[in-house]
Design a protein around this motif. Structure first.
Motif, PDB file in Angstrom:
ATOM      1  N   TYR A 198       0.634   6.292  -8.278  1.00 36.20           N
ATOM      2  CA  TYR A 198       0.605   7.592  -8.962  1.00 36.20           C
ATOM      3  C   TYR A 198      -0.453   8.506  -8.369  1.00 36.20           C
ATOM      4  N   GLU A 199      -1.550   7.947  -7.929  1.00 36.11           N
ATOM      5  CA  GLU A 199      -2.602   8.742  -7.298  1.00 36.11           C
ATOM      6  C   GLU A 199      -2.119   9.351  -5.989  1.00 36.11           C
ATOM      7  N   LYS A 200      -1.205   8.645  -5.315  1.00 38.05           N
ATOM      8  CA  LYS A 200      -0.734   9.094  -4.005  1.00 38.05           C
ATOM      9  C   LYS A 200       0.433  10.077  -4.110  1.00 38.05           C
ATOM     10  N   GLU A 201       1.391   9.759  -4.975  1.00 41.93           N
ATOM     11  CA  GLU A 201       2.607  10.578  -5.054  1.00 41.93           C
ATOM     12  C   GLU A 201       3.205  10.463  -6.458  1.00 41.93           C
ATOM     13  N   PRO A 202       2.696  11.221  -7.405  1.00 46.42           N
ATOM     14  CA  PRO A 202       3.069  11.044  -8.812  1.00 46.42           C
ATOM     15  C   PRO A 202       4.553  11.228  -9.111  1.00 46.42           C
ATOM     16  N   SER A 242       3.552  -5.771 -18.569  1.00 45.88           N
ATOM     17  CA  SER A 242       3.269  -4.363 -18.291  1.00 45.88           C
ATOM     18  C   SER A 242       1.791  -4.076 -18.057  1.00 45.88           C
ATOM     19  N   LYS A 243       0.921  -4.849 -18.652  1.00 50.42           N
ATOM     20  CA  LYS A 243      -0.506  -4.647 -18.411  1.00 50.42           C
ATOM     21  C   LYS A 243      -0.832  -4.863 -16.933  1.00 50.42           C
ATOM     22  N   LEU A 244      -0.183  -5.854 -16.325  1.00 52.63           N
ATOM     23  CA  LEU A 244      -0.392  -6.123 -14.907  1.00 52.63           C
ATOM     24  C   LEU A 244       0.309  -5.082 -14.036  1.00 52.63           C
ATOM     25  N   ALA A 245       1.339  -4.444 -14.593  1.00 48.44           N
ATOM     26  CA  ALA A 245       2.061  -3.419 -13.835  1.00 48.44           C
ATOM     27  C   ALA A 245       1.203  -2.193 -13.571  1.00 48.44           C
ATOM     28  N   LEU A 246       0.227  -1.944 -14.434  1.00 50.32           N
ATOM     29  CA  LEU A 246      -0.561  -0.716 -14.330  1.00 50.32           C
ATOM     30  C   LEU A 246      -1.326  -0.599 -13.012  1.00 50.32           C
ATOM     31  N   THR A 247      -1.847  -1.697 -12.501  1.00 48.34           N
ATOM     32  CA  THR A 247      -2.661  -1.625 -11.279  1.00 48.34           C
ATOM     33  C   THR A 247      -1.880  -1.047 -10.108  1.00 48.34           C
ATOM     34  N   PRO A 248      -0.727  -1.632  -9.731  1.00 48.33           N
ATOM     35  CA  PRO A 248       0.009  -1.020  -8.616  1.00 48.33           C
ATOM     36  C   PRO A 248       0.563   0.359  -8.949  1.00 48.33           C
ATOM     37  N   LEU A 249       1.002   0.566 -10.181  1.00 46.67           N
ATOM     38  CA  LEU A 249       1.608   1.850 -10.542  1.00 46.67           C
ATOM     39  C   LEU A 249       0.595   2.992 -10.498  1.00 46.67           C
ATOM     40  N   GLU A 289       8.354   4.076 -14.708  1.00 48.71           N
ATOM     41  CA  GLU A 289       7.730   2.758 -14.786  1.00 48.71           C
ATOM     42  C   GLU A 289       6.335   2.840 -15.385  1.00 48.71           C
ATOM     43  N   LEU A 290       5.581   3.867 -15.000  1.00 51.35           N
ATOM     44  CA  LEU A 290       4.220   4.004 -15.514  1.00 51.35           C
ATOM     45  C   LEU A 290       4.232   4.319 -17.006  1.00 51.35           C
ATOM     46  N   GLY A 342       0.799  -1.218   0.000  1.00 53.14           N
ATOM     47  CA  GLY A 342       0.000   0.000   0.000  1.00 53.14           C
ATOM     48  C   GLY A 342       0.829   1.264   0.000  1.00 53.14           C
ATOM     49  N   THR A 343       2.119   1.146   0.366  1.00 50.85           N
ATOM     50  CA  THR A 343       2.977   2.321   0.317  1.00 50.85           C
ATOM     51  C   THR A 343       3.380   2.593  -1.127  1.00 50.85           C
ATOM     52  N   VAL A 344       3.717   3.834  -1.419  1.00 50.15           N
ATOM     53  CA  VAL A 344       4.114   4.201  -2.779  1.00 50.15           C
ATOM     54  C   VAL A 344       5.366   3.444  -3.193  1.00 50.15           C
ATOM     55  N   SER A 345       6.297   3.290  -2.273  1.00 40.21           N
ATOM     56  CA  SER A 345       7.535   2.571  -2.574  1.00 40.21           C
ATOM     57  C   SER A 345       7.256   1.132  -2.966  1.00 40.21           C
ATOM     58  N   TYR A 346       6.398   0.473  -2.186  1.00 35.97           N
ATOM     59  CA  TYR A 346       6.051  -0.927  -2.447  1.00 35.97           C
ATOM     60  C   TYR A 346       5.340  -1.075  -3.787  1.00 35.97           C
ATOM     61  N   LEU A 347       4.360  -0.219  -4.041  1.00 43.85           N
ATOM     62  CA  LEU A 347       3.590  -0.304  -5.280  1.00 43.85           C
ATOM     63  C   LEU A 347       4.458  -0.045  -6.506  1.00 43.85           C
ATOM     64  N   THR A 348       5.381   0.901  -6.390  1.00 40.57           N
ATOM     65  CA  THR A 348       6.302   1.172  -7.498  1.00 40.57           C
ATOM     66  C   THR A 348       7.187  -0.029  -7.768  1.00 40.57           C
ATOM     67  N   LYS A 349       7.650  -0.676  -6.714  1.00 34.62           N
ATOM     68  CA  LYS A 349       8.495  -1.855  -6.880  1.00 34.62           C
ATOM     69  C   LYS A 349       7.729  -2.993  -7.536  1.00 34.62           C
ATOM     70  N   MET A 350       6.457  -3.155  -7.160  1.00 33.34           N
ATOM     71  CA  MET A 350       5.639  -4.188  -7.789  1.00 33.34           C
ATOM     72  C   MET A 350       5.507  -3.921  -9.292  1.00 33.34           C
TER      73      MET A 350
END
Length: 288
Positions: A160-164, A149-156, A172-173, A131-139
């Motif tokens: 991005y909503e939290k800290e673009p 990459s299609k699956l990457a969009l969900t965490p990214l 990554e996005l 749930g942290t931005v760091s974790y989601l970016t790493k995912m």
């Protein structure tokens, strides 16, 4: 309780024969490991084996896609049954790669039949930062890294909503959008990224790629020139240059092609893939 000894390995494809015909209706070995994150899975067995390995796939924040072997199971007349195994007493993990064979995801009914929890208790220790931005970016990075990459969009997008402008997130996005050919969305992300940080040549590399694939050649050339001017990485410079050379090869604009071919050769190592691309384009110039 499992002991604390942990073994790691990387899974590769071996030249063995797998038996699937007798379990065709029970297991469907049609999923890649990156499609089975946080799921119970079964791997194909060798023709000589009588049991299947039961595993749980997750993403280790530090190491990437990982398979944790739990135990073995057999298919009986009464359904699936766990079989006592040496794996019951040892935590055995495999780091997964693009050579990993396809697996079957257990259905909710099969998970219930085996008396398994929806997710194992030990998974919580790997989800502490979820749930942290760091974790989601790493995912997102891990999914991009294996071509999912299609699956990457969900965490990214959640990040991005939290800290673009979180470090690495915009790249990554935009990379994910470019990979799935949503170039206009990549441009939107990258233009905002460049406004915030105009000195990151990776942003210009991705933005040039977006414009190139939208056939906006003038914009692509402008962006790539800027990216090359601020980059200190010859490989990245050669990649941007060869992309424009390819564009002008396809347009059969010899003057502009020669300009970008020269730049590619300036930055690409002799005999490298990009240098060979230029040789190939030149050899095929007069072919329609």
């Amino acid at each position: 309780m499992k002991n604390t000894i942990i073994f790691f390995c990387t899974l590769f494809i071996f030249n063995v024969s797998f038996s699937q015909s007798d379990t065709k209706e029970i297991f469907r070995f049609d999923k890649k490991y990156y499609e089975a994150v946080d799921k119970w899975v079964v791997s194909p067995r060798k023709a000589t084996d009588t049991t299947y390995s039961l595993s749980f796939i997750y993403i280790d924040e530090q190491a990437g896609f990982t398979e944790n072997f739990e135990t073995e199971l057999s298919v009986t007349a009464n359904g699936l049954k766990k079989v006592k195994s040496e794996l019951d007493n040892v935590s055995f993990k495999a780091r997964l790669s693009n050579t990993t064979i396809s697996i079957a995801i257990l259905s909710p009914e099969q998970v219930k039949q085996l008396g398994l929890p929806e997710q194992p208790d030990w998974l919580k220790s790997y989800k502490q930062n979820a749930g942290t931005v760091s974790y989601l970016t790493k995912m997102g990075y891990y999914y991009n890294h294996v071509g999912a990459s299609k699956l990457a969009l969900t965490p990214l997008l959640k990040a991005y909503e939290k800290e673009p402008h979180f470090e690495g997130l915009e790249f990554e996005l935009s990379y994910a959008y470019n990979a799935i050919k949503q170039f206009k969305k990549a441009i939107t992300v990258l233009e905002k990224a460049i406004q915030n940080n105009p000195n990151d040549y990776y942003f210009f590399r991705e933005l040039g790629y977006s414009y190139k694939n939208l056939n906006q050649v003038v914009d692509a050339e402008r962006i790539y020139k800027k990216g090359i001017s601020i980059s200190d990485n010859d490989f990245e410079k050669s990649e941007m240059a060869v992309n424009m050379a390819q564009t002008y090869f396809e347009l059969r604009n010899r003057k502009k092609f020669d300009e970008w071919a020269k730049l590619t050769r300036k930055f690409a190592k002799e005999g490298s893939r990009y240098a060979k691309f230029i040789d190939y384009f030149e050899s095929k110039w007069n072919e329609k």
